[in-house]
Design a protein around this motif. Structure first.
Motif, PDB file in Angstrom:
ATOM      1  N   ASP A  26      -5.934  14.586 -19.152  1.00  0.00           N
ATOM      2  CA  ASP A  26      -6.285  14.386 -17.741  1.00  0.00           C
ATOM      3  C   ASP A  26      -7.073  13.095 -17.553  1.00  0.00           C
ATOM      4  OD1 ASP A  26      -5.118  16.820 -17.001  1.00  0.00           O
ATOM      5  OD2 ASP A  26      -7.003  17.915 -17.187  1.00  0.00           O
ATOM      6  N   ILE A  27      -8.063  12.887 -18.411  1.00  0.00           N
ATOM      7  CA  ILE A  27      -8.880  11.673 -18.324  1.00  0.00           C
ATOM      8  C   ILE A  27      -8.015  10.439 -18.549  1.00  0.00           C
ATOM      9  CG2 ILE A  27     -10.826  10.409 -19.325  1.00  0.00           C
ATOM     10  CD1 ILE A  27     -11.673  12.909 -17.770  1.00  0.00           C
ATOM     11  N   SER A  28      -7.132  10.510 -19.528  1.00  0.00           N
ATOM     12  CA  SER A  28      -6.228   9.393 -19.800  1.00  0.00           C
ATOM     13  C   SER A  28      -5.353   9.098 -18.585  1.00  0.00           C
ATOM     14  CB  SER A  28      -5.372   9.712 -21.018  1.00  0.00           C
ATOM     15  OG  SER A  28      -4.457   8.685 -21.260  1.00  0.00           O
ATOM     16  N   ASP A  29      -4.828  10.143 -17.947  1.00  0.00           N
ATOM     17  CA  ASP A  29      -3.994   9.958 -16.755  1.00  0.00           C
ATOM     18  C   ASP A  29      -4.779   9.307 -15.617  1.00  0.00           C
ATOM     19  OD1 ASP A  29      -1.840  11.088 -18.048  1.00  0.00           O
ATOM     20  OD2 ASP A  29      -2.079  13.066 -17.102  1.00  0.00           O
ATOM     21  N   ILE A  30      -6.024   9.742 -15.426  1.00  0.00           N
ATOM     22  CA  ILE A  30      -6.861   9.163 -14.371  1.00  0.00           C
ATOM     23  C   ILE A  30      -7.103   7.677 -14.634  1.00  0.00           C
ATOM     24  CG2 ILE A  30      -9.193   9.173 -13.384  1.00  0.00           C
ATOM     25  CD1 ILE A  30      -9.139  12.271 -13.851  1.00  0.00           C
ATOM     26  N   LEU A  31      -7.431   7.338 -15.877  1.00  0.00           N
ATOM     27  CA  LEU A  31      -7.677   5.930 -16.210  1.00  0.00           C
ATOM     28  C   LEU A  31      -6.407   5.097 -16.078  1.00  0.00           C
ATOM     29  CD1 LEU A  31     -10.090   6.318 -19.233  1.00  0.00           C
ATOM     30  CD2 LEU A  31     -10.644   5.731 -16.872  1.00  0.00           C
ATOM     31  N   ASN A  32      -5.259   5.665 -16.436  1.00  0.00           N
ATOM     32  CA  ASN A  32      -3.997   4.953 -16.267  1.00  0.00           C
ATOM     33  C   ASN A  32      -3.695   4.706 -14.797  1.00  0.00           C
ATOM     34  OD1 ASN A  32      -3.319   4.552 -18.955  1.00  0.00           O
ATOM     35  ND2 ASN A  32      -2.367   6.558 -19.128  1.00  0.00           N
ATOM     36  N   ILE A  34      -5.949   4.245 -12.447  1.00  0.00           N
ATOM     37  CA  ILE A  34      -6.825   3.135 -12.065  1.00  0.00           C
ATOM     38  C   ILE A  34      -6.216   1.817 -12.514  1.00  0.00           C
ATOM     39  CG2 ILE A  34      -9.078   2.057 -12.492  1.00  0.00           C
ATOM     40  CD1 ILE A  34     -10.213   4.932 -12.703  1.00  0.00           C
ATOM     41  N   ARG A  35      -5.743   1.776 -13.741  1.00  0.00           N
ATOM     42  CA  ARG A  35      -5.133   0.556 -14.282  1.00  0.00           C
ATOM     43  C   ARG A  35      -3.914   0.144 -13.463  1.00  0.00           C
ATOM     44  NH1 ARG A  35      -4.156   2.276 -19.268  1.00  0.00           N
ATOM     45  NH2 ARG A  35      -6.176   1.602 -20.022  1.00  0.00           N
ATOM     46  N   GLU A  36      -3.035   1.118 -13.141  1.00  0.00           N
ATOM     47  CA  GLU A  36      -1.813   0.818 -12.387  1.00  0.00           C
ATOM     48  C   GLU A  36      -2.117   0.352 -10.969  1.00  0.00           C
ATOM     49  OE1 GLU A  36       0.626   4.296 -12.450  1.00  0.00           O
ATOM     50  OE2 GLU A  36       0.837   4.250 -14.636  1.00  0.00           O
ATOM     51  N   LYS A  37      -3.055   1.008 -10.299  1.00  0.00           N
ATOM     52  CA  LYS A  37      -3.347   0.696  -8.891  1.00  0.00           C
ATOM     53  C   LYS A  37      -4.144  -0.586  -8.713  1.00  0.00           C
ATOM     54  CE  LYS A  37      -1.411   4.344  -7.179  1.00  0.00           C
ATOM     55  NZ  LYS A  37      -0.194   4.262  -6.399  1.00  0.00           N
ATOM     56  N   THR A  38      -5.019  -0.904  -9.677  1.00  0.00           N
ATOM     57  CA  THR A  38      -5.904  -2.049  -9.495  1.00  0.00           C
ATOM     58  C   THR A  38      -5.561  -3.238 -10.381  1.00  0.00           C
ATOM     59  OG1 THR A  38      -7.462  -1.294 -11.175  1.00  0.00           O
ATOM     60  CG2 THR A  38      -7.821  -0.514  -8.923  1.00  0.00           C
ATOM     61  N   GLY A  39      -4.845  -2.972 -11.478  1.00  0.00           N
ATOM     62  CA  GLY A  39      -4.567  -4.043 -12.433  1.00  0.00           C
ATOM     63  C   GLY A  39      -5.755  -4.350 -13.341  1.00  0.00           C
ATOM     64  N   CYS A  40      -6.815  -3.537 -13.241  1.00  0.00           N
ATOM     65  CA  CYS A  40      -8.007  -3.753 -14.060  1.00  0.00           C
ATOM     66  C   CYS A  40      -7.770  -3.303 -15.495  1.00  0.00           C
ATOM     67  CB  CYS A  40      -9.189  -2.959 -13.494  1.00  0.00           C
ATOM     68  SG  CYS A  40      -9.725  -3.504 -11.871  1.00  0.00           S
ATOM     69  N   ASP A  41      -8.494  -3.920 -16.413  1.00  0.00           N
ATOM     70  CA  ASP A  41      -8.505  -3.484 -17.800  1.00  0.00           C
ATOM     71  C   ASP A  41      -9.420  -2.269 -17.886  1.00  0.00           C
ATOM     72  OD1 ASP A  41      -8.147  -3.492 -20.581  1.00  0.00           O
ATOM     73  OD2 ASP A  41      -9.976  -4.663 -20.841  1.00  0.00           O
ATOM     74  N   VAL A  42      -8.899  -1.132 -18.356  1.00  0.00           N
ATOM     75  CA  VAL A  42      -9.653   0.115 -18.397  1.00  0.00           C
ATOM     76  C   VAL A  42      -9.572   0.699 -19.800  1.00  0.00           C
ATOM     77  CG1 VAL A  42      -9.839   2.441 -17.441  1.00  0.00           C
ATOM     78  CG2 VAL A  42      -9.049   0.586 -15.992  1.00  0.00           C
ATOM     79  N   HIS A  43     -10.739   1.048 -20.363  1.00  0.00           N
ATOM     80  CA  HIS A  43     -10.735   1.773 -21.632  1.00  0.00           C
ATOM     81  C   HIS A  43     -12.028   2.562 -21.808  1.00  0.00           C
ATOM     82  CE1 HIS A  43     -12.556  -2.117 -22.701  1.00  0.00           C
ATOM     83  NE2 HIS A  43     -13.166  -1.476 -23.669  1.00  0.00           N
ATOM     84  N   ILE A  44     -12.024   3.451 -22.813  1.00  0.00           N
ATOM     85  CA  ILE A  44     -13.165   4.326 -23.091  1.00  0.00           C
ATOM     86  C   ILE A  44     -13.719   3.987 -24.460  1.00  0.00           C
ATOM     87  CG2 ILE A  44     -13.856   6.702 -23.590  1.00  0.00           C
ATOM     88  CD1 ILE A  44     -11.944   7.695 -21.592  1.00  0.00           C
ATOM     89  N   GLU A  45     -15.046   4.022 -24.560  1.00  0.00           N
ATOM     90  CA  GLU A  45     -15.715   3.877 -25.853  1.00  0.00           C
ATOM     91  C   GLU A  45     -16.647   5.059 -26.031  1.00  0.00           C
ATOM     92  OE1 GLU A  45     -17.816   0.187 -26.013  1.00  0.00           O
ATOM     93  OE2 GLU A  45     -15.988  -1.003 -26.021  1.00  0.00           O
ATOM     94  N   THR A  46     -16.710   5.603 -27.242  1.00  0.00           N
ATOM     95  CA  THR A  46     -17.669   6.654 -27.544  1.00  0.00           C
ATOM     96  C   THR A  46     -18.787   6.077 -28.397  1.00  0.00           C
ATOM     97  OG1 THR A  46     -16.338   7.338 -29.431  1.00  0.00           O
ATOM     98  CG2 THR A  46     -16.004   8.538 -27.392  1.00  0.00           C
ATOM     99  N   THR A  47     -19.974   6.623 -28.217  1.00  0.00           N
ATOM    100  CA  THR A  47     -21.137   6.132 -28.955  1.00  0.00           C
ATOM    101  C   THR A  47     -21.449   7.081 -30.110  1.00  0.00           C
ATOM    102  OG1 THR A  47     -22.656   7.306 -27.497  1.00  0.00           O
ATOM    103  CG2 THR A  47     -22.106   5.040 -26.900  1.00  0.00           C
ATOM    104  N   GLU A  48     -22.285   6.621 -31.012  1.00  0.00           N
ATOM    105  CA  GLU A  48     -22.646   7.421 -32.177  1.00  0.00           C
ATOM    106  C   GLU A  48     -23.387   8.702 -31.784  1.00  0.00           C
ATOM    107  OE1 GLU A  48     -24.830   4.989 -34.853  1.00  0.00           O
ATOM    108  OE2 GLU A  48     -23.176   3.581 -35.148  1.00  0.00           O
ATOM    109  N   ASP A  49     -24.112   8.673 -30.663  1.00  0.00           N
ATOM    110  CA  ASP A  49     -24.874   9.852 -30.236  1.00  0.00           C
ATOM    111  C   ASP A  49     -24.057  10.821 -29.382  1.00  0.00           C
ATOM    112  OD1 ASP A  49     -24.695   8.346 -27.949  1.00  0.00           O
ATOM    113  OD2 ASP A  49     -26.809   8.464 -27.447  1.00  0.00           O
ATOM    114  N   GLY A  50     -22.758  10.604 -29.304  1.00  0.00           N
ATOM    115  CA  GLY A  50     -21.886  11.508 -28.566  1.00  0.00           C
ATOM    116  C   GLY A  50     -21.681  11.139 -27.118  1.00  0.00           C
ATOM    117  N   GLY A  51     -22.270  10.053 -26.672  1.00  0.00           N
ATOM    118  CA  GLY A  51     -22.083   9.589 -25.303  1.00  0.00           C
ATOM    119  C   GLY A  51     -20.738   8.912 -25.145  1.00  0.00           C
TER     120      GLY A  51
END
Length: 64
Positions: A26-32, A34-51
């Protein structure tokens, strides 16, 4: 890169014992969308503390 430290607020409280509301797909679909509608570069990063950070172009939205 600009980091935004604004809390995400909701008008409802979700009990902590509930299952995840959104799946990884679901999250991947939402980000895709955003990418399709705006043309923005969109990605997710996770941190060592679980954020997690969602990066849209040069804006960083962090949550845990």
């Amino acid at each position: 890169m600009k980091r935004l430290k604004r809390p995400i607020k909701s008008n409802i409280q979700i009990p902590s014992n509930r299952e995840d509301i959104f799946s990884t797909e679901d999250i991947s679909d939402i980000l895709n969308l955003i990418r399709e509608k705006t043309g923005c570069d969109v990605h997710i990063e996770t941190t060592e503390d679980g954020g997690c950070s969602i990066i849209i172009d040069r804006e960083v939205y962090s949550f845990s």
